[in-house]
Design a protein around this motif. Structure first.
Motif, PDB file in Angstrom:
ATOM      1  N   LYS A   1      -1.607  -0.730  11.233  1.00  0.00           N
ATOM      2  CA  LYS A   1      -1.835  -2.137  11.607  1.00  0.00           C
ATOM      3  C   LYS A   1      -3.089  -2.661  10.935  1.00  0.00           C
ATOM      4  CE  LYS A   1      -0.992  -3.815  15.781  1.00  0.00           C
ATOM      5  NZ  LYS A   1      -0.688  -3.996  17.218  1.00  0.00           N
ATOM      6  N   SER A   2      -4.087  -1.791  10.869  1.00  0.00           N
ATOM      7  CA  SER A   2      -5.336  -2.196  10.224  1.00  0.00           C
ATOM      8  C   SER A   2      -5.094  -2.535   8.748  1.00  0.00           C
ATOM      9  CB  SER A   2      -6.362  -1.072  10.387  1.00  0.00           C
ATOM     10  OG  SER A   2      -7.469  -1.332   9.568  1.00  0.00           O
TER      11      SER A   2
ATOM     12  N   THR B   1       3.233   2.262   3.001  1.00  0.00           N
ATOM     13  CA  THR B   1       2.513   2.516   4.251  1.00  0.00           C
ATOM     14  C   THR B   1       2.472   1.188   5.002  1.00  0.00           C
ATOM     15  OG1 THR B   1       1.180   4.200   3.175  1.00  0.00           O
ATOM     16  CG2 THR B   1       0.285   3.248   5.206  1.00  0.00           C
ATOM     17  N   ALA B   2       2.303   0.112   4.215  1.00  0.00           N
ATOM     18  CA  ALA B   2       2.356  -1.257   4.737  1.00  0.00           C
ATOM     19  C   ALA B   2       2.621  -2.169   3.548  1.00  0.00           C
ATOM     20  CB  ALA B   2       1.027  -1.637   5.386  1.00  0.00           C
TER      21      ALA B   2
ATOM     22  N   THR C   1       4.047  10.326   8.718  1.00  0.00           N
ATOM     23  CA  THR C   1       3.172  10.950   7.729  1.00  0.00           C
ATOM     24  C   THR C   1       2.348   9.917   6.952  1.00  0.00           C
ATOM     25  OG1 THR C   1       5.073  10.925   6.261  1.00  0.00           O
ATOM     26  CG2 THR C   1       4.572  13.012   7.342  1.00  0.00           C
ATOM     27  N   ARG C   2       2.725   8.643   7.031  1.00  0.00           N
ATOM     28  CA  ARG C   2       1.960   7.613   6.317  1.00  0.00           C
ATOM     29  C   ARG C   2       0.788   7.101   7.152  1.00  0.00           C
ATOM     30  NH1 ARG C   2       7.006   7.341   4.631  1.00  0.00           N
ATOM     31  NH2 ARG C   2       7.206   7.765   2.405  1.00  0.00           N
ATOM     32  N   GLY C   3       0.649   7.557   8.394  1.00  0.00           N
ATOM     33  CA  GLY C   3      -0.518   7.168   9.173  1.00  0.00           C
ATOM     34  C   GLY C   3      -0.175   6.851  10.620  1.00  0.00           C
TER      35      GLY C   3
ATOM     36  N   LEU D   1       0.862  -1.184   0.000  1.00  0.00           N
ATOM     37  CA  LEU D   1       0.000   0.000   0.000  1.00  0.00           C
ATOM     38  C   LEU D   1       0.894   1.228   0.000  1.00  0.00           C
ATOM     39  CD1 LEU D   1      -2.722   1.526   0.329  1.00  0.00           C
ATOM     40  CD2 LEU D   1      -2.378   1.351   2.796  1.00  0.00           C
ATOM     41  N   LYS D   2       0.687   2.112  -0.979  1.00  0.00           N
ATOM     42  CA  LYS D   2       1.453   3.363  -0.983  1.00  0.00           C
ATOM     43  C   LYS D   2       0.519   4.512  -1.298  1.00  0.00           C
ATOM     44  CE  LYS D   2       3.658   1.468  -5.173  1.00  0.00           C
ATOM     45  NZ  LYS D   2       2.759   1.655  -6.250  1.00  0.00           N
TER      46      LYS D   2
END
Ligand code: FAD
Ligand code: FES
Ligand code: FES
Lengths: 166, 286
Positions: free
Chosen positions: B266-267, B193-194, B258-260, B184-185
């Motif tokens: 984790k979600s 992001t993950a 900044t990515r969350g 995920l970006k």
């Protein structure tokens, strides 16, 4: 800090200059060699305005040391016109398709598109978009940049591009 | 933005490079420079000297040696993508390389730099953990090999000791398997992001072997061992996949950046693990 003698071939011409090891290639081009066509946008490796062609690869010259380019074969926007001084296929494509507005991103876009078309002379729209993902434009919305590259690709293949600019 | 001053050295051999690194106090290896130079421009990194590996021919190239694919540390992401050998034998690596940064960065950024950097945002470490790769390392006096799965010690902290260079990455060619790298970006070219890498084998409707590793969901890349174990020996139904996802989430400890927020990451981290597992199962069955 002692200076390093950097020699390289730029747009088919041997060039050289003295610089510190920490001098970035983009500053060397613009300040030592007065080749100011290559732009500095973000200076953080994100925007691609500083893109030059180095030994057959598109590189962001704000993130390369001039000493790393020692002996390299470099093409900048200044080398994109035809030998007789008329506009090259990409320059013509950007003109015909309104591929630029403020023009700040254009040198990087054209130099990047040049390598893209060398590697893939007949790219799909998706391949063009993936291929210019490292170049940001804040004006055009990319639509006409994609068309400009398609226009140039068609011309280089000896075909005509029939779509109009947006 | 200009880096601080440093000496520049371009050795012709690994021996010359390690010797220089060993005797210099605060020298750094320079590979593609696409993580190091941005940090030097921000003055977050300020090495006294750079040892540029670009002139060492022995650090380049992709070969099949017996049951392994061996990739020189200075091989660029662009070369990884162009390699038919990699596309055929370790397609996961091909898929992940495509998701790194943008064309310009991939032309210059190296596989060795990506795995040695120690930034949890780098994509290749999780891929190498999932593939159970080994890093070949040369130091001033000896050579050694370290498994990717035990290489990462903390944020920007790896098993590399002063004066050591990663010379090659050795990947055992997996047998028939399914694989996926789901990332995920926020936009194309961004760090994860993950992210989740899965390599998995199916036999008679059940998962017979599985490895799962995570990108940017902790201070280091993470091997999700318990998650993989939750699948092995099971038919991969919703219950087994759910148990694997829960086990993967349990080890996630992402930064707040900044990515969350950690909760968000984790979600979505769990969701991307699930996607990667389902993708790998479909590929393994097919
Ligand atoms: C705009 C942008 C976006 C990016 N997006 C992503 C992304 O999505 N995913 C991703 O994974 N990466 C991303 N990167 C990072 C990029 O992939 C880097 O190229 C990579 O992290 C480092 O490789 P390098 O060859 O450039 O190494 P360098 O920057 O030269 O080195 C990085 C570190 O590793 C050390 N090192 C390098 N090679 C060796 C070696 N052989 N042995 C020992 N130590 C070594 C250096 O000393 C340094 O500390 C991005 C970079 C940029 C600029
Ligand atoms: S100025 Fe080099 S990438 Fe923006
Ligand atoms: S034309 Fe203005 S940034 Fe692209």
């Amino acid at each position: 800090m002692s200076k390093v003698h950097v020699k390289l071939k730029i747009n088919d011409q041997e060039m050289e200059g003295l610089c510190e090891p920490r001098t970035l290639l983009v500053h060397f081009l613009r300040e030592n060699l007065s080749l100011t066509g290559t732009h500095i946008g973000c200076e953080t490796t994100h925007c691609g305005a500083c893109t030059v062609d180095l030994n057959g690869k598109s590189v962001k010259s704000c993130t390369m040391l001039a000493v790393q380019a020692q002996g390299a074969n470099v093409t900048t926007i200044e080398g994109m016109a035809n030998a007789d001084g008329t506009m090259g296929a990409l320059q013509e494509g950007f003109r015909q398709m309104h591929g630029l507005q403020c023009g700040y991103c254009t040198p990087g876009m054209i130099v990047r598109a040049h390598r893209l078309l060398q590697e893939n002379p007949n790219p799909t729209e998706e391949e063009i978009r993936f291929g210019i993902a490292g170049n940001l434009c804040r004006c055009t919305g990319y639509q006409n940049i994609v068309k400009a590259i398609q226009h140039a690709a068609a011309k280089l293949r000896g075909e005509e591009f029939l779509e109009a600019a947006e | 933005m200009i880096p601080g001053t440093f000496d520049y050295f371009r050795p012709r051999s690994v021996a010359e490079a390690t010797k220089f690194l060993h005797k210099s106090k605060n020298a750094s290896v320079l590979a593609g420079g696409h993580s190091l130079l941005p940090m030097m421009k921000l003055r977050v990194a300020a090495p006294s000297a750079l040892v540029d590996l670009a002139g060492i021919a022995a650090l380049r190239g992709i070969k099949k040696v017996g049951g392994n694919i061996v990739i020189g540390a200075m091989t660029t992401q662009h070369e990884v993508l162009a390699s038919a050998l990699i596309a055929k034998h370790v397609p996961l690596l091909h898929e992940a390389a495509q998701l790194i940064a943008d064309p310009q960065v991939r032309y210059v950024g190296t596989l060795g730099g990506n795995v040695a950097n120690g930034d949890p945002g780098n994509d290749m470490p999780a891929v190498m953990m999932a593939l159970d790769a080994t890093y070949k390392i040369t130091g001033p006096t000896k050579r050694r090999a370290v498994k990717a799965r035990v290489f990462y010690k903390g944020l920007y902290e790896t098993a590399l000791k002063s004066g050591e260079i990663v010379t090659a990455i050795e990947i055992p060619v997996p047998g028939k398997h399914g694989f996926a790298y789901e990332k995920l970006k926020r936009k194309i070219g961004d760090y994860a992001t993950a992210g989740a890498a899965v390599v998995l084998t199916m036999k008679a409707g059940k998962v017979s072997a599985c490895a799962i590793a995570l990108t940017n969901l902790g201070a280091t890349p993470l091997l999700a061992d318990a998650a993989a174990k939750a699948l092995v020996g099971q038919a991969p139904d919703d219950k087994a996949i759910g148990a694997a996802v829960a086990a993967a989430r349990a080890i996630m400890d992402p930064a707040n950046d900044t990515r969350g927020t950690p909760e968000y990451r984790k979600s979505v981290g769990g969701i991307y693990v699930e996607r990667a597992i389902r993708c790998a199962i479909a590929a393994a069955a097919g």
